[in-house]
Design an enzyme around this catalytic site. Structure first.
Site, short mmCIF file in Angstrom:
data_model
loop_
_atom_site.label_atom_id
_atom_site.label_comp_id
_atom_site.label_asym_id
_atom_site.label_seq_id
_atom_site.Cartn_x
_atom_site.Cartn_y
_atom_site.Cartn_z
N TRP A 101 1.04 -1.12 0.13
CA TRP A 101 0.42 -0.03 -0.37
C TRP A 101 1.12 1.32 -0.22
CZ3 TRP A 101 -4.43 -0.34 -2.15
CH2 TRP A 101 -4.72 -2.05 -2.07
N ASP A 171 -2.74 6.21 6.51
CA ASP A 171 -3.59 5.11 5.62
C ASP A 171 -4.02 4.31 6.51
OD1 ASP A 171 -4.44 3.74 4.09
OD2 ASP A 171 -3.02 3.55 2.92
N LYS A 195 -12.99 -2.14 6.35
CA LYS A 195 -12.38 -3.31 6.12
C LYS A 195 -12.58 -3.23 8.28
CE LYS A 195 -9.29 -3.20 2.95
NZ LYS A 195 -7.93 -2.05 2.24
C1 LIG Z 1 -7.70 -1.75 1.45
C2 LIG Z 1 -6.45 -0.52 1.27
C3 LIG Z 1 -5.99 0.10 1.02
C4 LIG Z 1 -6.87 0.46 -0.86
O1 LIG Z 1 -8.59 0.47 -0.22
P1 LIG Z 1 -9.03 0.83 -1.26
O2 LIG Z 1 -10.72 2.05 -0.19
O3 LIG Z 1 -10.18 -0.13 -2.02
O4 LIG Z 1 -9.00 1.88 -2.95
C5 LIG Z 1 -5.32 1.48 0.42
N1 LIG Z 1 -4.66 1.17 2.07
C6 LIG Z 1 -4.71 0.54 2.96
C7 LIG Z 1 -3.85 0.16 3.77
C8 LIG Z 1 -5.58 -1.21 3.01
O5 LIG Z 1 -5.30 -1.24 3.74
#
Ligand SMILES: *Cc1c(COP(=O)(O)O)cnc(C)c1O
Length: 360
Positions: A101, A171, A195
């Site tokens: 990521w 993030d 998540k």
């Molecule tokens: C799942 C995830 C993403 C991507 O998320 P989307 O909503 O599918 O764009 C980005 N960063 C992390 C840490 C993630 O777990």
């Protein structure tokens, strides 16, 4: 049979929230409408959104000088919105590279300015967090971006980088609400909801207000935080149903002792699973450095990869779903977000112990 869903995302949601949504599906609080059918400008939905924001502010202790935005586009869209909004005329931004990521965030940021990678754990296949003393931070950077929990690698921070006066950007897609944090230490926090919050389609951004309103020329209206901040996330139609479900998740967390209580359960769940891996005499192995092991996403391999298929199949037969690991790591991954009960991890550990005994 009780089903436990270990998906990395979209992921398990609290059963009581789904049941409440089911009960209210056709008629929300006597309105005669489903939440999906309501105008986002009507008093019913405006109330739902305002309450969701207030509850999130209370849960996370979000200071008044931070905006809470309910957006779309996922965390991936933030990879672009962050440089567009936060470069503010500066030449470059700092990024830490701890895995898949981080890498995606970095490659998107490069479209808008120079990226200074302060440190990376690429040398050991992204299995650890580089110690802060070795980071090569630029005091003139527009911001410092990091990924507190790498969902794929299962690498999580247990400490906070000190970026000085440089805004810290995190993030938190896979760790938001899993442990208490001090929001005032960050310039911007973002997370896709799917998540640890609610359904896919909602993205939450928490941004300090002095960072809003200075985009690079040519930024589309929809990608300017100011557009959404000035309109209470109602410039256009927001992801209404996602906001509604997220609001119920926030209420449930509040009823159950808030994030501090949630953290205690998360620690207990993670400890149980890591202890089973470590006590398996090498039958199971977690590649992540002990101090950086994630409480949310736990990757592990079997000592003989030829057993992977049997493991997944037998686990499924016991109601333990979506354990297959990400292709870049292999093996298994158990994602044990807030909504995974301790009983689910207990059931997984019991199965793992039996499987090791039969195949060891
Ligand atoms: C799942 C995830 C993403 C991507 O998320 P989307 O909503 O599918 O764009 C980005 N960063 C992390 C840490 C993630 O777990």
């Amino acid at each position: 049979m009780t089903i436990y869903n270990f998906s990395a995302g979209p992921a398990v949601l609290p059963k009581e929230v789904l049941q409440q949504a089911q009960a209210e599906m056709l008629d929300w609080h006597g309105s005669g409408m489903s939440v999906m059918e309501m105008s986002h400008r009507g008093k019913e939905f405006m109330g739902i959104a305002a309450e969701a924001e207030a509850d999130l502010r209370e849960l996370m202790g979000i200071p008044a000088n931070y905006k809470v935005l309910f957006l779309q586009g996922g965390a991936s869209q933030q990879f672009a919105m962050i440089p567009m909004n936060l470069l503010r005329g500066k030449a470059s931004a700092d990024y830490l590279n701890t895995g898949e990521w981080s890498k995606k965030a970095i490659s998107e940021a490069k479209k808008f300015g120079a990226v200074n990678v302060v440190a990376t754990s690429a040398d050991k296949n992204f299995s650890y967090v580089p110690e802060f003393a070795a980071w090569k931070c630029d005091p003139e950077a527009a911001y410092l971006h990091f990924t507190p929990n790498e969902t794929i690698g299962g690498v999580e921070f247990s400490w906070l980088p000190d970026a000085g006066s440089v805004p810290l950007v995190a993030d938190m897609s896979s760790c938001i609400l899993s442990r208490p944090i001090d929001v005032s230490k960050y310039g911007l926090i973002y997370a896709g909801a799917q998540k640890n919050i609610g359904p896919a389609g909602l993205t939450i951004v928490i941004v300090r207000d002095d960072l809003v309103g200075n985009v690079v020329a040519g930024t589309p209206t929809m990608l300017d935080y100011k557009t959404h901040a000035d309109n209470d996330s109602m410039y256009n139609t927001p992801p209404t149903y996602g906001i509604y479900i997220a609001g119920m998740v926030f209420k449930m967390l509040k009823r159950n002792g808030g994030i501090a209580a949630m953290e205690q359960t998360n620690i207990a769940k993670a400890n149980l699973l890591y202890a089973a891996i470590d006590a398996s005499a090498g039958f199971y192995n977690c590649p992540v450095a002990t101090d950086n092991r994630s409480r949310m996403n736990i990757p592990f391999t079997l000592k003989d990869a030829a057993l992977d298929g049997a493991f997944v199949k037998q686990a499924e037969a016991r109601g333990l779903l979506q354990l297959k690991g990400h292709r870049s790591v292999g093996g298994m991954r158990a994602s044990i977000y807030n909504a995974m009960p301790l009983a689910g991890v207990q059931a997984l550990v019991e199965f793992m112990n039996e499987f090791a005994k039969q195949n060891g």
